[in-house]
Design a protein around this motif. Structure first.
Motif, mmCIF file in Angstrom:
data_model
loop_
_atom_site.group_PDB
_atom_site.id
_atom_site.type_symbol
_atom_site.label_atom_id
_atom_site.label_comp_id
_atom_site.label_asym_id
_atom_site.label_seq_id
_atom_site.Cartn_x
_atom_site.Cartn_y
_atom_site.Cartn_z
ATOM 1 N N THR A 150 -47.430 110.757 138.649
ATOM 2 C CA THR A 150 -47.995 112.090 138.885
ATOM 3 C C THR A 150 -47.753 112.474 140.340
ATOM 4 O O THR A 150 -47.875 111.652 141.245
ATOM 5 C CB THR A 150 -49.509 112.153 138.600
ATOM 6 O OG1 THR A 150 -50.167 111.146 139.360
ATOM 7 C CG2 THR A 150 -49.811 111.986 137.139
ATOM 8 N N GLU A 154 -51.653 119.141 140.290
ATOM 9 C CA GLU A 154 -51.098 117.848 139.883
ATOM 10 C C GLU A 154 -50.184 118.020 138.671
ATOM 11 O O GLU A 154 -50.510 118.748 137.732
ATOM 12 C CB GLU A 154 -52.240 116.878 139.562
ATOM 13 C CG GLU A 154 -51.812 115.442 139.541
ATOM 14 C CD GLU A 154 -52.991 114.501 139.435
ATOM 15 O OE1 GLU A 154 -53.209 113.738 140.373
ATOM 16 O OE2 GLU A 154 -53.686 114.550 138.401
ATOM 17 N N LEU A 164 -47.706 116.189 143.172
ATOM 18 C CA LEU A 164 -48.383 117.446 143.458
ATOM 19 C C LEU A 164 -47.358 118.554 143.571
ATOM 20 O O LEU A 164 -46.359 118.412 144.277
ATOM 21 C CB LEU A 164 -49.149 117.320 144.784
ATOM 22 C CG LEU A 164 -50.199 118.375 145.061
ATOM 23 C CD1 LEU A 164 -51.387 118.198 144.132
ATOM 24 C CD2 LEU A 164 -50.658 118.294 146.503
ATOM 25 N N GLY A 217 -50.824 111.716 142.336
ATOM 26 C CA GLY A 217 -50.984 113.058 142.865
ATOM 27 C C GLY A 217 -50.363 113.285 144.231
ATOM 28 O O GLY A 217 -50.446 114.375 144.774
#
Length: 84
Positions: free
Chosen positions: A14, A46, A16, A6
């Motif tokens: 992953t 995310e 943001l 994130g």
């Protein structure tokens, strides 16, 4: 190499979406608490993909023909670590 799930810079699989995160914060009159940011802002923003630093680092490693494994640690939530 271990990245942070994130993260807009250090995410491995992953990242943001900063536009979504910014719009979510700007459009809310909610108090900026850690719980709200985690549960509402980060969860909504995310996205799959690598962060900016991770992408640049992987590119430089590939250019030098260096093979380095990358994994991602999730600081928020389940605490899992995923290879990426």
């Amino acid at each position: 190499m271990v990245g942070v799930a994130g993260s807009p810079s250090c995410g491995v699989s992953t990242t943001l979406d900063l536009g979504v995160a910014t719009r979510t914060i700007a459009g809310s009159d909610h108090d900026l608490t850690r719980a709200w940011l985690t549960d509402e802002v980060v969860a909504a923003a995310e996205r799959p993909g690598a962060g900016l630093f991770t992408t640049a680092l992987q590119g430089q490693l590939a250019r030098r023909r260096l093979s380095v494994p990358f994994a991602e640690h999730r600081l928020l939530g389940s605490g899992d670590t995923r290879a990426g």
